[in-house]
Enzyme design. Structure first.
Site, mmCIF file in Angstrom:
data_model
loop_
_atom_site.group_PDB
_atom_site.id
_atom_site.type_symbol
_atom_site.label_atom_id
_atom_site.label_comp_id
_atom_site.label_asym_id
_atom_site.label_seq_id
_atom_site.Cartn_x
_atom_site.Cartn_y
_atom_site.Cartn_z
ATOM 1 N N HIS A 186 1.309 -1.149 0.001
ATOM 2 C CA HIS A 186 0.126 0.108 -0.001
ATOM 3 C C HIS A 186 0.510 1.428 -0.255
ATOM 4 O O HIS A 186 0.634 2.181 -0.500
ATOM 5 C CB HIS A 186 -0.471 0.413 0.975
ATOM 6 N N ASP A 217 -5.456 5.831 2.360
ATOM 7 C CA ASP A 217 -5.355 4.969 1.916
ATOM 8 C C ASP A 217 -6.674 4.487 1.848
ATOM 9 O O ASP A 217 -7.577 4.688 3.088
ATOM 10 C CB ASP A 217 -4.559 3.572 2.444
#
Ligand code: UDP
Length: 455
Positions: free
Chosen positions: A23, A120
Site C-alpha cells: 500500500h 488509503d
C-alpha cells in the site's frame, strides 16, 4: 486526471498510507506526481516507515506520528504488516497498532488542516474527518478497478459465488472468495464512496474503459487512473532498488548476474511482501524449477538459509545439493529483492507472481508475462484479468484462497503443475509468443499513460 494546463495555486495535500509495503510503495510514488506539479504534499507516516521512504524517495516531505509499539509490547522496528513475513506471531498486535494511529493522525490534521487529504481506502474514517473539516478527501485504492468491480459484484448469498456474471467480462474464479474477507472489502469499497474520487495505481487500458464506465455508472463515483506508480517517479537505479525495503542483495550483483543471461531466459519468482508458504510448498517450487531446466531468481523469506539454519532444517524446503547443482542457473534471494530492477532487465522472461496488484502492474510496465499463483486478498480476481481478460499470463493452478498471506495452507501446488506452467510460457510455443506480444503491447500503453500523466 489533473489538468496540466491549469494555473493552480499550490495546494496543501496530506497523503496517509496504510502500513504495508504493497500500500505504501505505490502511494509514495504517486505523491511525487503531485509534488512535481508544485503542490505542498506531505506524507503522514510512522518513524520506521519514514526511514524507508527517505531512502527510496529522499525528496518527499514527511510528518511522523508514533507507532504504539511499547503500549502493545511489540519489538522496535516493526511498523508494517510486511515486516512480519519472518515472524507472523505479531500479526494481531501490528493490526491493532495500525488502528491506534487514528487519534494522533486526526489530531495533527485538525490542528494543521490541509486543502485535501488522500488516504488509503482501508482508513475509511479519514472521509468523516475531511467532512468535519469541510475539505475534500480522495481514496487511494491499491487494487485494480477490475478487482474493485468484481468484489462489488460478488454475490455472497449464492452457492456459486466464484462465478461473477454481472461485470463486463463475466468470470469464474478458481476458488470461492472467503466470506469474511469479502464482507470486509465490500464495506471498505462502500466507505470509499464518501470520498470525492478514487486514485488507482493503473492505466486505463489495462483496466479497460468498459470497467471505468461500469464502476462510474454503478457507483456515481469518479476514478483517476494515475499509474503505473513504478514508472512515475524519476529516481536513480539505487533508489529504485530500495523501493519498499532495504534490498537483501546488492543491486549490482543482481544486474551483473542477469547481464550474463540470454534475453527472456530467466524466470523471476516472488510472492510479494505478505505470503508465507510452508516448507513443503517451497520444496515443490525448487523441484519444479529444477525439472523445468530454466534459469531463475527466486525470492524466499530472509530467515531461510540464515547461518543458524541446520542442514536438516534446510532440507525441509530445499532439496539436498540444490544450490550447488544450480550455482550457475539460479539465484536465491533471501529477503527483499530489488523487484522493479529485476523485472526491468531484458534477461527476465516471465514472472511467477501471487498477482498482488503492484507486482502485476510492475510486470506489465516492463512487458514481462506472468505465471499466476494467487494466494490471498484480491489476487484471484487479478489472475483472471491477467490470463482470461488481457491474455498476458498463464495460470499455475492455485485454488486455495486464504484471507491473509500468513494463513495456514493445505493445498500444495505440485512440482509437476509448476513445471508444466513454466514450460507453457518459456518454451516458445505459439501461445507463448502471443502472450509475449500482448505483454509488450500493454507495456507500450503503460509508458504512454505515464508520459501523459507526468507531462
Ligand atoms: N517487493 C519488492 N521486493 C520483494 C517483494 C516485494 O520490491 O522482495 C515490492 C514489489 O515490487 C511491490 C510490493 O513490494 O511493489 C508488493 O506489492 P504487491 O501488491 O505485489 O503484493 P503484496 O506484498 O501487497 O502482497
Amino acid at each position: 486526471m489533473i489538468n496540466p494546463e491549469s494555473e493552480m495555486e499550490p495546494l496543501k495535500l496530506y497523503f496517509i498510507h496504510y502500513p504495508t509495503a504493497g500500500h505504501m510503495i505505490p502511494l509514495c510514488d504517486i505523491v511525487t506526481l503531485f509534488a512535481s506539479r508544485g503542490h505542498h504534499a506531505t506524507i503522514i507516516t510512522t518513524p520506521v516507515n519514514a526511514q524507508i521512504i527517505r531512502k527510496s524517495i529522499p525528496s518527499l516531505r514527511l510528518h511522523t506520528v508514533p507507532f504504539p509499539s511499547q503500549e502493545l509490547g511489540l519489538p522496535d522496528g516493526i511498523e508494517s504488516l510486511s515486516s512480519l513475513i519472518d515472524d507472523i506471531r505479531h500479526f494481531p498486535k501490528v493490526y491493532h497498532a495500525i488502528s491506534m494511529l487514528q487519534p494522533p493522525i486526526e489530531q495533527f490534521v485538525e490542528q494543521h488542516p490541509p486543502d485535501c487529504i488522500v488516504a488509503d481506502f482501508l482508513f475509511p474514517w479519514v472521509h468523516d474527518l475531511a467532512n468535519k473539516l469541510n475539505i475534500p478527501s480522495v481514496a487511494f485504492n491499491g487494487f485494480s478497478l477490475f478487482a474493485i468491480c468484481a468484489i462489488r459484484a460478488v454475490n455472497l448469498e449464492s452457492s456459486d459465488s466464484f462465478h461473477i456474471p454481472s461485470i463486463p467480462h463475466p468470470i469464474s474464479l478458481n476458488a470461492t472468495p472467503p466470506k469474511e474477507l469479502t464482507q470486509y472489502l465490500k464495506l471498505m469499497l462502500e466507505s470509499q464512496l464518501k470520498s470525492h474520487a478514487i486514485i488507482i495505481n493503473n492505466f486505463a487500458e489495462l483496466d479497460g474503459q468498459d470497467y471505468i464506465r461500469h464502476y462510474e455508472k454503478t457507483t456515481g463515483h469518479k476514478t483517476w487512473h494515475l499509474g503505473p506508480a513504478s514508472l512515475i517517479s524519476c529516481r536513480t537505479a539505487q533508489e529504485k532498488a530500495e523501493r519498499g525495503m532495504k534490498s537483501a542483495v546488492s543491486m549490482q550483483d543482481c544486474v551483473s548476474w542477469l547481464d550474463s543471461k540470454r534475453v527472456n531466459s530467466v524466470l523471476y519468482i516472488c510472492f510479494g511482501s505478505l505470503c508465507h508458504f510452508p516448507d513443503e510448498q517451497l520444496y515443490e517450487i525448487a523441484c519444479g524449477m529444477e525439472a523445468s531446466g530454466h534459469e531463475f531468481i527466486w525470492v524466499v523469506p530472509e530467515k531461510k538459509g540464515k547461518e543458524h539454519e541446520s542442514e536438516e532444517e534446510k532440507e525441509k524446503w530445499l532439496p539436498r545439493g540444490f544450490e550447488e547443482r544450480n550455482a550457475e542457473k539460479g539465484m536465491i534471494i533471501r529477503g527483499w529483492a530489488p523487484q522493479v530492477i529485476i523485472l526491468g532487465h531484458p534477461a527476465v522472461g516471465a514472472f511467477i507472481t501471487h498477482c498482488g496488484w503492484n507486482s502485476t502492474v510492475e510486470a506489465v510496465s516492463e512487458g514481462v508475462p506472468m505465471l499466476t499463483w494467487p494466494v490471498h486478498g484480491e489476487q484471484f480476481y487479478n489472475e483472471k484479468l491477467i490470463t482470461e481478460v488481457r491474455g498476458i499470463g498463464v495460470e499455475v493452478g492455485a485454488a486455495e484462497w486464504t484471507t491473509t498471506g500468513f494463513g495456514e495452507r493445505y493445498q500444495m501446488l505440485t512440482r509437476d503443475s509448476i513445471q508444466k506452467a513454466v514450460r507453457r510460457l518459456m518454451d516458445g510455443a505459439d501461445q507463448a509468443l502471443e502472450i509475449r506480444r500482448r505483454a509488450k503491447h500493454f507495456q507500450e500503453k503503460a509508458k504512454q499513460a505515464v508520459h501523459l500523466t507526468i507531462i
